[in-house]
Design a protein around this motif. Structure first.
Motif, PDB file in Angstrom:
ATOM      1  N   LEU A 173     -27.064 -22.958  -7.869  1.00  0.00           N
ATOM      2  CA  LEU A 173     -26.900 -24.424  -7.937  1.00  0.00           C
ATOM      3  C   LEU A 173     -25.779 -24.775  -8.913  1.00  0.00           C
ATOM      4  CD1 LEU A 173     -30.567 -25.746  -7.912  1.00  0.00           C
ATOM      5  CD2 LEU A 173     -28.798 -26.090  -6.167  1.00  0.00           C
ATOM      6  N   ASP A 174     -24.548 -24.523  -8.478  1.00  0.00           N
ATOM      7  CA  ASP A 174     -23.409 -24.691  -9.369  1.00  0.00           C
ATOM      8  C   ASP A 174     -22.420 -25.747  -8.903  1.00  0.00           C
ATOM      9  OD1 ASP A 174     -22.378 -23.433  -7.162  1.00  0.00           O
ATOM     10  OD2 ASP A 174     -21.794 -21.600  -8.201  1.00  0.00           O
ATOM     11  N   GLY A 175     -22.735 -26.393  -7.786  1.00  0.00           N
ATOM     12  CA  GLY A 175     -21.835 -27.423  -7.287  1.00  0.00           C
ATOM     13  C   GLY A 175     -20.694 -26.878  -6.449  1.00  0.00           C
ATOM     14  N   GLU A 176     -20.650 -25.576  -6.235  1.00  0.00           N
ATOM     15  CA  GLU A 176     -19.576 -24.959  -5.460  1.00  0.00           C
ATOM     16  C   GLU A 176     -20.076 -24.593  -4.069  1.00  0.00           C
ATOM     17  OE1 GLU A 176     -16.424 -24.545  -6.611  1.00  0.00           O
ATOM     18  OE2 GLU A 176     -17.106 -25.614  -8.407  1.00  0.00           O
ATOM     19  N   PHE A 177     -19.257 -24.816  -3.060  1.00  0.00           N
ATOM     20  CA  PHE A 177     -19.588 -24.399  -1.704  1.00  0.00           C
ATOM     21  C   PHE A 177     -18.946 -23.042  -1.446  1.00  0.00           C
ATOM     22  CE2 PHE A 177     -18.254 -23.934   2.723  1.00  0.00           C
ATOM     23  CZ  PHE A 177     -19.484 -23.983   3.356  1.00  0.00           C
ATOM     24  N   ASP A 178     -19.764 -22.079  -1.090  1.00  0.00           N
ATOM     25  CA  ASP A 178     -19.298 -20.747  -0.718  1.00  0.00           C
ATOM     26  C   ASP A 178     -20.147 -20.327   0.470  1.00  0.00           C
ATOM     27  OD1 ASP A 178     -18.810 -18.036  -0.363  1.00  0.00           O
ATOM     28  OD2 ASP A 178     -18.867 -17.559  -2.494  1.00  0.00           O
TER      29      ASP A 178
END
Length: 162
Positions: free
Chosen positions: A79-84
């Motif tokens: 849950l880091d705000g990055e889309f991967d």
């Protein structure tokens, strides 16, 4: 001998998993870039067909199951705000006999990390992020990479997920 036969069966199933084409009613309308992203998501999550492996890598059963969506396992460290595409925050499972079957993934971004603006996801506009649709303060994007959804790859609900 029994262990050898079991090991061979597992290898055959893994091979079949990777050989399974990415099909969906809307796949003809997805760009090559989106299809490549979805293929990378399948490759990265294939090891999670065994829920025990997902749990060993940090996914936690939220004890939240929704009809036509499945049961949710969350990896809080993602849950880091990055889309991967290769690191979905949530794995979706359906009951399968005495175990679980991986059917899809969800990408989530806390609203506080992307206020008012949907996160960047797959290239183009084929994916549709949902804003706080489950009332937990998240942007959400479902991808049915392991169970064809007649409603579309990125639709939240899948009538086959019952």
């Amino acid at each position: 001998m029994k262990l050898l036969v079991s090991s061979i069966l597992v290898l055959i199933l893994i091979g079949a998993t990777f050989a399974t084409p990415l099909t969906n009613v809307d796949s003809d309308h997805l760009s090559p870039e989106v299809l490549a992203g979805l293929a990378s998501a399948r490759k990265a999550t294939a090891r999670f067909h065994r829920v025990e492996q997902a749990e060993a890598e940090g996914y936690i059963n939220l004890n939240f199951c929704e009809e036509a969506e499945g049961c949710h396992w969350l990896n809080p460290s993602l849950l880091d705000g990055e889309f991967d595409p290769t690191r979905p925050e949530i794995l979706l499972y359906l009951r399968d006999g005495d175990g679980w079957r991986l059917v899809g993934v969800e990408y989530v971004v806390p609203l506080s990390l992307s206020p008012g603006v949907a996160p960047e996801g797959f290239p183009g506009n084929s994916d549709t992020w949902r804003e706080d649709s489950e009332g937990v303060g998240l942007w959400e994007l479902t991808a049915w990479i392991w169970l064809q959804n007649p409603n579309g790859m990125f639709e939240q609900h899948n009538p086959r997920a019952e």
